[in-house]
Design a protein around this motif. Sequence first.
Motif, PDB file in Angstrom:
ATOM      1  N   UNK A  52       0.858  -1.188   0.000  1.00  0.00           N
ATOM      2  CA  UNK A  52       0.000   0.000   0.000  1.00  0.00           C
ATOM      3  C   UNK A  52       0.891   1.234   0.000  1.00  0.00           C
ATOM      4  N   UNK A  53       0.466   2.268  -0.695  1.00  0.00           N
ATOM      5  CA  UNK A  53       1.120   3.573  -0.564  1.00  0.00           C
ATOM      6  C   UNK A  53       0.158   4.518   0.163  1.00  0.00           C
ATOM      7  N   UNK A  57       0.025   5.300   4.454  1.00  0.00           N
ATOM      8  CA  UNK A  57       0.539   6.619   4.851  1.00  0.00           C
ATOM      9  C   UNK A  57      -0.601   7.489   5.393  1.00  0.00           C
ATOM     10  N   UNK A  58      -1.771   7.347   4.786  1.00  0.00           N
ATOM     11  CA  UNK A  58      -2.924   8.138   5.190  1.00  0.00           C
ATOM     12  C   UNK A  58      -3.376   7.786   6.609  1.00  0.00           C
ATOM     13  N   UNK A  59      -3.435   6.487   6.917  1.00  0.00           N
ATOM     14  CA  UNK A  59      -3.793   6.087   8.288  1.00  0.00           C
ATOM     15  C   UNK A  59      -2.743   6.612   9.268  1.00  0.00           C
ATOM     16  N   UNK A  60      -1.473   6.504   8.903  1.00  0.00           N
ATOM     17  CA  UNK A  60      -0.413   6.960   9.809  1.00  0.00           C
ATOM     18  C   UNK A  60      -0.541   8.467  10.051  1.00  0.00           C
ATOM     19  N   UNK A  61      -0.778   9.228   8.980  1.00  0.00           N
ATOM     20  CA  UNK A  61      -0.945  10.683   9.135  1.00  0.00           C
ATOM     21  C   UNK A  61      -2.151  10.990  10.024  1.00  0.00           C
ATOM     22  N   UNK A 270      -6.440   5.190  -7.140  1.00  0.00           N
ATOM     23  CA  UNK A 270      -5.007   4.933  -7.183  1.00  0.00           C
ATOM     24  C   UNK A 270      -4.735   3.504  -6.768  1.00  0.00           C
ATOM     25  N   UNK A 271      -3.598   2.948  -7.123  1.00  0.00           N
ATOM     26  CA  UNK A 271      -2.629   3.543  -8.038  1.00  0.00           C
ATOM     27  C   UNK A 271      -3.131   3.546  -9.476  1.00  0.00           C
ATOM     28  N   UNK A 272      -2.803   4.635 -10.218  1.00  0.00           N
ATOM     29  CA  UNK A 272      -3.248   4.768 -11.608  1.00  0.00           C
ATOM     30  C   UNK A 272      -2.216   4.137 -12.543  1.00  0.00           C
ATOM     31  N   UNK A 273      -2.696   3.528 -13.607  1.00  0.00           N
ATOM     32  CA  UNK A 273      -1.781   3.089 -14.670  1.00  0.00           C
ATOM     33  C   UNK A 273      -2.081   3.987 -15.869  1.00  0.00           C
ATOM     34  N   UNK A 293      -8.746  13.176  -3.394  1.00  0.00           N
ATOM     35  CA  UNK A 293      -9.217  11.977  -2.688  1.00  0.00           C
ATOM     36  C   UNK A 293      -8.192  11.554  -1.624  1.00  0.00           C
ATOM     37  N   UNK A 294      -6.906  11.631  -1.970  1.00  0.00           N
ATOM     38  CA  UNK A 294      -5.859  11.250  -1.005  1.00  0.00           C
ATOM     39  C   UNK A 294      -5.907  12.191   0.209  1.00  0.00           C
ATOM     40  N   UNK A 295      -6.003  13.481  -0.046  1.00  0.00           N
ATOM     41  CA  UNK A 295      -6.061  14.453   1.063  1.00  0.00           C
ATOM     42  C   UNK A 295      -7.304  14.202   1.922  1.00  0.00           C
ATOM     43  N   UNK A 296      -8.432  13.951   1.274  1.00  0.00           N
ATOM     44  CA  UNK A 296      -9.673  13.697   2.008  1.00  0.00           C
ATOM     45  C   UNK A 296      -9.594  12.408   2.822  1.00  0.00           C
ATOM     46  N   UNK A 297      -8.776  11.469   2.347  1.00  0.00           N
ATOM     47  CA  UNK A 297      -8.623  10.194   3.051  1.00  0.00           C
ATOM     48  C   UNK A 297      -8.103  10.369   4.468  1.00  0.00           C
ATOM     49  N   UNK A 298      -7.232  11.347   4.671  1.00  0.00           N
ATOM     50  CA  UNK A 298      -6.694  11.586   6.023  1.00  0.00           C
ATOM     51  C   UNK A 298      -7.834  12.038   6.954  1.00  0.00           C
ATOM     52  N   UNK A 299      -8.680  12.937   6.473  1.00  0.00           N
ATOM     53  CA  UNK A 299      -9.804  13.422   7.302  1.00  0.00           C
ATOM     54  C   UNK A 299     -10.780  12.291   7.623  1.00  0.00           C
ATOM     55  N   UNK A 300     -11.057  11.450   6.618  1.00  0.00           N
ATOM     56  CA  UNK A 300     -11.973  10.320   6.845  1.00  0.00           C
ATOM     57  C   UNK A 300     -11.391   9.361   7.874  1.00  0.00           C
TER      58      UNK A 300
END
Length: 324
Positions: A52-53, A57-61, A270-273, A293-300
């Motif tokens: 996972x990328x 990282x999002x859960x950790x943040x 993501x990840x996008x090809x 979506x990645x930024x919003x993932x941290x808030x969720x």
Amino acid sequence: QRHLISAADLTRDDAIRILDTAEEMSRVADRPIKKLPTLRGRTIVNLFFEDSTRTRISFEAAEKRLSADVINFSAKGSSVSKGESLKDTAQTLEAMGVDAVVIRHGASGAPYRLANSGWIDAAVVNAGDGTHQHPTQALLDAFTMRRRLVGRDAGLGQDLDGRRITIVGDILHSRVARSNVDLLHTLGAEVTLVAPPTLLPVGIESWPCEISYDLDATLPKSDAVMMLRVQRERMNAAFFPTEREYSRRYGLDGERMARMPEHSIVMHPGPMVRGMEITAEVADSDRCTAIEQVANGVSIRMAVLYLLLGGAVFETKNVPDTLQ
Ligand code: CP
């Protein structure tokens, strides 16, 4: 039980409570010091048996922004590679006084098993299990859609009633598609899946959505179009469609994007090809929300951990097929 295993377990009220709490949490990112003291003294372990990328990282943040103590565990380089079981790994963590376990696993049903085994007392959050579920991805996708299609402030307390969402690609192997169909249906959206017949799962008729094989006909009727990666790693090479043929029929390029209504958005978990399901032109366009979506993932994820460790209960009523 204080767990989040499946998007299908969430009621409309649960989902809206998480989305609204995530809006509150998102304000922390605008502060000079991006931290709340809420989970000070609580320990959360991120238990990743699969790569996972974003999610890891999002859960950790999210955990660090809530001031939790964070332990990152990756199966690679651990005693799992010596044959240690999920049970023994979990009990080892439990002995160290963990309050929540965020788990990603290649086997569908592993988080459900962990949550309902009696092996540990900690809250369990599913960060993606096999082809089954990825509930926090569905929540961050719904959050992004609500912000873009309803409005940041106007969206508070609201669902996605009547919004038309199209999900395109490898539905067969996609826990993101499954989780999104479940949650979007709960939130009142109308979902259409577009995929080659070979990339649709058996039993798709019972899912609460429409099926189409014609992307060009579906695009003008879509408020959001979510493109999915073709998951070669879960596929027998003999069944893998050629990149050229797949892109021609199911890829999103600039010409196709022009058929979408002006207000509509392009999403990708993501990840996008690039060059396969989405061209670089579309991925880099203003209409593509992949980075948002990645930024919003941290808030969720902050909202989910805050609610679960604060005692919220999301009933685990959907047993994965593999465990029935
Ligand atoms: N969307 C998603 O789950 O991405 P990662 O596999 O990088 O976590």
